[in-house]
Motif scaffolding. Structure first.
Motif, PDB file in Angstrom:
ATOM      1  N   VAL A 190       0.849  -1.191   0.000  1.00 31.73           N
ATOM      2  CA  VAL A 190       0.000   0.000   0.000  1.00 31.73           C
ATOM      3  C   VAL A 190       0.882   1.238   0.000  1.00 31.73           C
ATOM      4  N   PRO A 191       0.700   2.177  -0.952  1.00 29.07           N
ATOM      5  CA  PRO A 191       1.482   3.422  -0.958  1.00 29.07           C
ATOM      6  C   PRO A 191       1.224   4.245   0.290  1.00 29.07           C
ATOM      7  N   THR A 192       2.205   4.995   0.712  1.00 32.27           N
ATOM      8  CA  THR A 192       2.069   5.789   1.940  1.00 32.27           C
ATOM      9  C   THR A 192       1.047   6.908   1.783  1.00 32.27           C
ATOM     10  N   GLN A 193       0.813   7.392   0.564  1.00 30.92           N
ATOM     11  CA  GLN A 193      -0.127   8.489   0.372  1.00 30.92           C
ATOM     12  C   GLN A 193      -1.575   8.033   0.267  1.00 30.92           C
ATOM     13  N   ALA A 194      -1.835   6.744   0.398  1.00 26.77           N
ATOM     14  CA  ALA A 194      -3.206   6.230   0.313  1.00 26.77           C
ATOM     15  C   ALA A 194      -4.001   6.683   1.540  1.00 26.77           C
ATOM     16  N   VAL A 195      -5.152   7.274   1.289  1.00 23.71           N
ATOM     17  CA  VAL A 195      -6.045   7.727   2.359  1.00 23.71           C
ATOM     18  C   VAL A 195      -7.186   6.734   2.560  1.00 23.71           C
ATOM     19  N   TRP A 196      -7.760   6.305   1.459  1.00 24.84           N
ATOM     20  CA  TRP A 196      -8.886   5.375   1.512  1.00 24.84           C
ATOM     21  C   TRP A 196      -8.454   4.043   0.894  1.00 24.84           C
ATOM     22  N   ILE A 197      -8.520   2.987   1.687  1.00 20.86           N
ATOM     23  CA  ILE A 197      -8.158   1.640   1.243  1.00 20.86           C
ATOM     24  C   ILE A 197      -9.436   0.810   1.229  1.00 20.86           C
ATOM     25  N   ASP A 198      -9.850   0.430   0.047  1.00 23.81           N
ATOM     26  CA  ASP A 198     -11.119  -0.292  -0.116  1.00 23.81           C
ATOM     27  C   ASP A 198     -10.831  -1.758  -0.422  1.00 23.81           C
ATOM     28  N   LEU A 199     -11.308  -2.645   0.436  1.00 25.23           N
ATOM     29  CA  LEU A 199     -11.132  -4.084   0.265  1.00 25.23           C
ATOM     30  C   LEU A 199     -12.487  -4.712  -0.049  1.00 25.23           C
ATOM     31  N   ASN A 200     -12.595  -5.239  -1.250  1.00 24.70           N
ATOM     32  CA  ASN A 200     -13.831  -5.909  -1.674  1.00 24.70           C
ATOM     33  C   ASN A 200     -13.557  -7.405  -1.735  1.00 24.70           C
ATOM     34  N   ASP A 201     -14.107  -8.143  -0.741  1.00 29.48           N
ATOM     35  CA  ASP A 201     -13.867  -9.582  -0.600  1.00 29.48           C
ATOM     36  C   ASP A 201     -12.362  -9.856  -0.664  1.00 29.48           C
ATOM     37  N   PRO A 202     -11.598  -9.327   0.296  1.00 30.00           N
ATOM     38  CA  PRO A 202     -10.131  -9.361   0.193  1.00 30.00           C
ATOM     39  C   PRO A 202      -9.549 -10.761   0.355  1.00 30.00           C
ATOM     40  N   THR A 203      -8.426 -10.967  -0.298  1.00 33.53           N
ATOM     41  CA  THR A 203      -7.649 -12.186  -0.120  1.00 33.53           C
ATOM     42  C   THR A 203      -6.780 -12.030   1.131  1.00 33.53           C
ATOM     43  N   PRO A 204      -6.271 -13.130   1.700  1.00 26.20           N
ATOM     44  CA  PRO A 204      -5.385 -13.013   2.875  1.00 26.20           C
ATOM     45  C   PRO A 204      -4.153 -12.155   2.605  1.00 26.20           C
ATOM     46  N   GLU A 205      -3.603 -12.234   1.381  1.00 28.62           N
ATOM     47  CA  GLU A 205      -2.431 -11.430   1.050  1.00 28.62           C
ATOM     48  C   GLU A 205      -2.754  -9.942   1.068  1.00 28.62           C
ATOM     49  N   GLU A 206      -3.921  -9.571   0.525  1.00 27.74           N
ATOM     50  CA  GLU A 206      -4.314  -8.165   0.516  1.00 27.74           C
ATOM     51  C   GLU A 206      -4.555  -7.675   1.938  1.00 27.74           C
ATOM     52  N   ALA A 207      -5.186  -8.493   2.760  1.00 23.97           N
ATOM     53  CA  ALA A 207      -5.435  -8.084   4.147  1.00 23.97           C
ATOM     54  C   ALA A 207      -4.127  -7.871   4.904  1.00 23.97           C
ATOM     55  N   ARG A 208      -3.159  -8.761   4.687  1.00 23.23           N
ATOM     56  CA  ARG A 208      -1.860  -8.611   5.367  1.00 23.23           C
ATOM     57  C   ARG A 208      -1.147  -7.344   4.914  1.00 23.23           C
ATOM     58  N   ALA A 209      -1.230  -7.035   3.628  1.00 20.47           N
ATOM     59  CA  ALA A 209      -0.575  -5.827   3.121  1.00 20.47           C
ATOM     60  C   ALA A 209      -1.178  -4.572   3.747  1.00 20.47           C
ATOM     61  N   VAL A 210      -2.488  -4.541   3.898  1.00 19.44           N
ATOM     62  CA  VAL A 210      -3.144  -3.392   4.520  1.00 19.44           C
ATOM     63  C   VAL A 210      -2.785  -3.302   5.995  1.00 19.44           C
ATOM     64  N   GLU A 211      -2.720  -4.422   6.673  1.00 16.22           N
ATOM     65  CA  GLU A 211      -2.367  -4.425   8.088  1.00 16.22           C
ATOM     66  C   GLU A 211      -0.944  -3.910   8.300  1.00 16.22           C
ATOM     67  N   GLU A 212      -0.017  -4.291   7.406  1.00 13.54           N
ATOM     68  CA  GLU A 212       1.365  -3.826   7.521  1.00 13.54           C
ATOM     69  C   GLU A 212       1.463  -2.329   7.269  1.00 13.54           C
ATOM     70  N   ALA A 213       0.625  -1.813   6.354  1.00 10.61           N
ATOM     71  CA  ALA A 213       0.707  -0.393   5.999  1.00 10.61           C
ATOM     72  C   ALA A 213       0.034   0.504   7.026  1.00 10.61           C
ATOM     73  N   THR A 214      -1.052   0.037   7.630  1.00  8.40           N
ATOM     74  CA  THR A 214      -1.836   0.886   8.528  1.00  8.40           C
ATOM     75  C   THR A 214      -1.607   0.583  10.000  1.00  8.40           C
ATOM     76  N   GLY A 215      -1.141  -0.613  10.299  1.00  8.28           N
ATOM     77  CA  GLY A 215      -0.956  -0.999  11.691  1.00  8.28           C
ATOM     78  C   GLY A 215      -2.226  -1.405  12.404  1.00  8.28           C
ATOM     79  N   VAL A 216      -3.303  -1.609  11.662  1.00  7.75           N
ATOM     80  CA  VAL A 216      -4.570  -2.054  12.264  1.00  7.75           C
ATOM     81  C   VAL A 216      -4.948  -3.398  11.648  1.00  7.75           C
ATOM     82  N   ARG A 217      -5.696  -4.160  12.408  1.00  6.52           N
ATOM     83  CA  ARG A 217      -6.108  -5.488  11.964  1.00  6.52           C
ATOM     84  C   ARG A 217      -7.348  -5.371  11.085  1.00  6.52           C
TER      85      ARG A 217
END
Length: 332
Positions: A21-48
């Motif tokens: 996830v780029p650092t300038q991303a404000v809105w991260i939209d997950l539509n039926d996310p895969t485990p890899e996508e969820a992990r990437a968002v968690e690493e970028a935002t620090g939230v589960r």
């Protein structure tokens, strides 16, 4: 599917790390996310990123939670697929720098917000995007209720013009019972389907009604945002008005259901009335025939030359007279 949006519009995932996830991303939209996508968002935002099971919890404490650095929110949201409606969970993870949305179905409101951001709508913070989403979700539910109101009006016309519509074209005769039964079944199915949709819309409104004041109360304290309460208050009032509108539509559905059941009772009474007339018409001839069928030795009519025609005439007259009487009284 992972969609990223910055203050100026859509962003592409970073090439390094695949779905990073780029650092300038404000809105991260997950539509039926895969485990890899969820992990990437968690690493970028620090939230589960919550799972579908977690978002489906019905307790208020599970749907509205304060995190260490933000808020976790969830609500059921209606969507229309083909001719049916589906209620799926919708989740928000709101922090000072990001808004993460987790959904499992397409929503028109998300497409409208992406369009508004692309056209220059202010979306520099997660709370700004969140407010845009709330406005569009409320607007989408309002459109659904307006459509439902129009459908109920058409259904009301079908119910209260049932006798007229049930007649064959260019004829004053009533439609066959089978045709009338099928028409009533279709009306009942229509009422049931609309009642089910209204229930799902109400669940969606209730979820938004809980989320908006919760976020408004925690906005400055948890998210360190000095957002005015004007937009929150406008959204809250819109939801309240939609609640009242949905209540009136639900009452209308109940009224139409009662009217349809009343029509069914009338149809049943018509059947019972016909059966009553038939049974009453059949009793006198049966009585006369059974009387002359008795095996007694001395019956005057047995030796009478016109006894048989007399009995037949009496049977016929006893059947015709009740028919004429019922016809005059308008029973059939």
């Amino acid at each position: 599917m992972l969609s990223l949006h910055g203050p100026e519009g859509a962003l592409a995932p970073s090439e390094a790390g695949g779905a990073a996830v780029p650092t300038q991303a404000v809105w991260i939209d997950l539509n039926d996310p895969t485990p890899e996508e969820a992990r990437a968002v968690e690493e970028a935002t620090g939230v589960r990123v919550p799972s579908r099971k977690a978002l489906s919890e019905v307790e208020s404490s599970s749907r509205l939670r304060r995190l260490k650095n933000g808020l976790s929110l969830s609500t059921p949201m209606i969507t229309f697929e083909s001719t049916d409606s589906v209620l799926n969970p919708l989740g928000f993870v709101l922090t000072k720098d990001h808004l993460v949305t987790v959904r499992f179905h397409e929503l028109r409101a998300f497409a409208e917000v992406r369009k508004r951001v692309h056209e220059g709508e202010e979306a520099k913070t997660g709370i700004a995007v969140f407010l845009l989403l709330m406005e569009e979700l409320v607007d989408s539910l309002a459109d659904s209720l307006e459509d439902m109101g129009a459908e109920l009006d058409r259904l009301s016309t079908r119910i209260f013009d049932f006798d007229v519509r049930a007649r064959p074209a260019k004829s004053d005769e009533a439609a066959p019972p089978r045709r009338r039964d099928l028409a009533l079944r279709r009306i009942l199915r229509g009422i049931a389907r609309r009642g089910k949709v209204l229930g799902k819309i109400r669940a969606s409104l209730l979820g938004l009604e809980r989320i908006v004041p919760f976020v408004a109360g925690a906005c400055e304290q948890v998210l360190a945002q000095e957002e005015t309460d004007a937009r929150f208050e406008t959204i809250r009032r819109d939801i309240e008005s939609l609640d009242e509108f949905e209540t009136r539509l639900s009452e209308n559905v109940q009224f139409l259901l009662d009217a349809a059941l009343g029509l069914i009772n009338i149809e049943q009474n018509n059947v019972f009335r016909v059966l009553t007339v038939v049974s009453v018409v059949g009793v006198p001839p049966t009585l006369i025939a059974s009387m002359y069928g008795m095996n007694f030795k001395h019956m005057p009519e047995l030796d009478w030359a016109y006894g048989y025609p007399y009995a037949l005439s009496l049977i016929l007259a006893s059947a015709i007279i009740p028919i004429v009487v019922f016809r005059i009284k308008g029973w059939f």
